[in-house]
Design an enzyme around this catalytic site. Sequence first.
Site, PDB file in Angstrom:
ATOM      1  N   ASP A   8      28.328 -23.953  20.493  1.00 39.85           N
ATOM      2  CA  ASP A   8      26.719 -24.168  19.855  1.00 39.85           C
ATOM      3  C   ASP A   8      26.187 -22.804  19.574  1.00 39.85           C
ATOM      4  O   ASP A   8      25.858 -22.211  20.402  1.00 39.85           O
ATOM      5  CB  ASP A   8      25.973 -25.110  20.839  1.00 39.85           C
ATOM      6  CG  ASP A   8      24.666 -25.283  20.527  1.00 39.85           C
ATOM      7  OD1 ASP A   8      24.210 -25.172  19.284  1.00 39.85           O
ATOM      8  OD2 ASP A   8      23.795 -25.593  21.347  1.00 39.85           O
ATOM      9  N   LYS A  70      20.087 -16.754  13.024  1.00 37.22           N
ATOM     10  CA  LYS A  70      20.460 -18.319  12.538  1.00 37.22           C
ATOM     11  C   LYS A  70      19.711 -18.784  11.444  1.00 37.22           C
ATOM     12  O   LYS A  70      20.038 -19.559  10.246  1.00 37.22           O
ATOM     13  CB  LYS A  70      20.623 -19.159  13.705  1.00 37.22           C
ATOM     14  CG  LYS A  70      21.330 -20.569  13.202  1.00 37.22           C
ATOM     15  CD  LYS A  70      21.302 -21.501  14.354  1.00 37.22           C
ATOM     16  CE  LYS A  70      21.674 -22.783  14.112  1.00 37.22           C
ATOM     17  NZ  LYS A  70      21.817 -23.737  15.289  1.00 37.22           N
ATOM     18  N   GLU A 170      25.071 -30.918  14.634  1.00 33.17           N
ATOM     19  CA  GLU A 170      24.585 -30.738  16.180  1.00 33.17           C
ATOM     20  C   GLU A 170      24.462 -32.144  16.605  1.00 33.17           C
ATOM     21  O   GLU A 170      24.824 -32.550  17.740  1.00 33.17           O
ATOM     22  CB  GLU A 170      23.458 -29.678  16.377  1.00 33.17           C
ATOM     23  CG  GLU A 170      23.842 -28.391  16.108  1.00 33.17           C
ATOM     24  CD  GLU A 170      22.772 -27.260  15.821  1.00 33.17           C
ATOM     25  OE1 GLU A 170      21.647 -27.739  15.971  1.00 33.17           O
ATOM     26  OE2 GLU A 170      23.186 -26.380  15.469  1.00 33.17           O
ATOM     27  N   ASP A 191      16.759 -33.457  17.718  1.00 28.20           N
ATOM     28  CA  ASP A 191      17.088 -32.202  18.360  1.00 28.20           C
ATOM     29  C   ASP A 191      16.127 -31.048  17.694  1.00 28.20           C
ATOM     30  O   ASP A 191      16.078 -30.812  16.554  1.00 28.20           O
ATOM     31  CB  ASP A 191      18.489 -32.113  17.812  1.00 28.20           C
ATOM     32  CG  ASP A 191      19.114 -30.441  17.855  1.00 28.20           C
ATOM     33  OD1 ASP A 191      18.415 -29.969  18.606  1.00 28.20           O
ATOM     34  OD2 ASP A 191      20.403 -30.409  17.509  1.00 28.20           O
TER      35      ASP A 191
END
Length: 620
Positions: A8, A70, A170, A191
């Site tokens: 992850d 990211k 994810e 999430d």
Amino acid sequence: MGCTIGIDLGTTNSCMSISEGGNAIVIQTGEGPRVMPSVVAFTPAGDRLVGIVAKRQAITNPKETITSVKRLMGRKYEELNKGIFNVCYEIIPNDKGDAVVRIGDGRTFTPQEISSMILQKMKYRAEEYLGEEVTDVVVTVPAHFNEVQRKATKDACTIAGLNVKRVLNEPTAAALAFTDAVERRKIAVFDFGGGTFDISVLQVVNGIFEVKATTGNTQLGGDDFDALLVDWIMKEFQREKGIDLREDPVAPQRVREAAERAKCELSVALETSINLPFIASGDQGPLHLEMLITRALFEGLIKDLVESTRPLCEQVLKDAGLTHEDLETVVLVGGSTRIPMLRTLVEEAFHQEPVHSVNPDEVVAMGAAIAGSVVSGQRKDLVLLDVTSLTLGVETLGGVMAPIIVKNSPLPIKRSKMFTTAVDNQQIVGIHVLQGERELTEDNRSLARFELVGIRPAPRGIPRIEVAFSIDANGILFVNAKDAVTGKHQELKINPSGGLSDDDVRELIRDARNYREEDRDRTKLIEERNLADQLIYEASKLLNTSKDRLDADSQAELKSALDELRDARDSSDIASIERAKKDLTMVLHTSRNILNMLDTLDDKDDSDGTESLSQKEGMD
Ligand code: AMP
């Protein structure tokens, strides 16, 4: 067969896991915590730091410390919402217009390179843990990532020497880690991490995981809450003390860290305080930052951002063709879901209390590891069916996008549409592949352009050109354009425009490999220097403490070997350090032998003396 690890790659933290005997196990990053900060730093001494060591030195080295990269993955500089970047390094466009990082010394890095450094460290750790080389990986991305962002993530893995077996959404990973294979249920996964927000609805029936719908915002996360709090603190300080902390080279980073800590504390406490001594200096001397922050104040700051997720919760249910009553479970993923206000929103939006039984920081990596066991064939009781997160289509006359595969279509998929020419005798058509939900080309993401040539001349509207899109289980898009009359066709594997070219990736792989060698050499040099220092310390001590006892020749020999090692240690030549170490070890050994001999002789003398004394005492 080697193990497939699940990674992850998070905005704030990254986590990795492997599947052992069907269960996902989190692999420690080797520095204590089970997750590794997604931070890379370049020190003034020329070292590259990754993870917790990089995070720790951020305050003193803010411009060379890269966090939240990211958020830049696969993004054009122009499309970034710069206001949300709570970082000290610079973000600039490169010659392709992609957003890249520029650090204090002027060096630039693509987000893929920085991410590959994080991945490379995780690879080492996994190899240490498993005792074998690790190459295969399932890597996760936010469900809402477009093709360019997915490709950027894949490229980062490739640069790090990892072979991507699957790019997994994810929320799908979270559902995999959470749900027992035999169960039948519909799950919503909410999430909310450091930099992205995703919401997905999945259906699990007898081990088949099907994503029914997914949506989100790749530019929303816990970092935004930090930024709002930092802004409030800075303004408050300026109002009270008349000093703008933003102009200070170190203060903003200190405030940032304190704000994040306060935010986390407010998830369990109703108020918290921030104390930053010597944050600035005014006319009266040093100034300290001391503030009390209540949960109510914090919630007031973040309310609009939190509320912006509510319509997306409603949307995802609608897209999945469900109502909240159909959902059996709502799962929370991502560190920010510890914030009570977000939990309340989720509960209200889905009319049920979300489950907290899974660790929100680890669940995605664990799911990725389980997916790894599926793709490597270890587990046969699970099937993963993902969906496209965004609509794919082509540009037509007037700059309008014609959808070919609509969002939330299950993968793998193949769809085609017929098109024709716009002018008489047109022999070439341009195919412009787009991704996005808007009507006009300019509002969507351009993925690729290519041409179909050799169309038989005919009045406009007569030729029939079939454009077919197919996406495999890994989300890789292939486009085929065919002239139905001549049969001429052109196929293309989509390498999204922007991002790194194959040549760029190859060059970076070479660099990363070289760095691996350099890294090893550097580690060896550090180790040799440490051993040399130890030996120098021992030899100097011996020389100082035995000046009166060692003969002049032995002392000279020891001193010369010592100087030789000191010189070698200051050089960067491993071979000469090793040689000098060997010489000094031998001389040290000889000197110790001489001293031992002298000690034995002395002991003999001493023991004679003691005996005679006691005899004397006894006689008295
Ligand atoms: P992730 O991307 O899932 O690692 O989530 C990281 C984000 O979660 C960061 O913005 C953290 O500050 C945030 N976070 C972690 N723990 C907490 C907490 N206890 N309360 C609020 N936010 C948290």
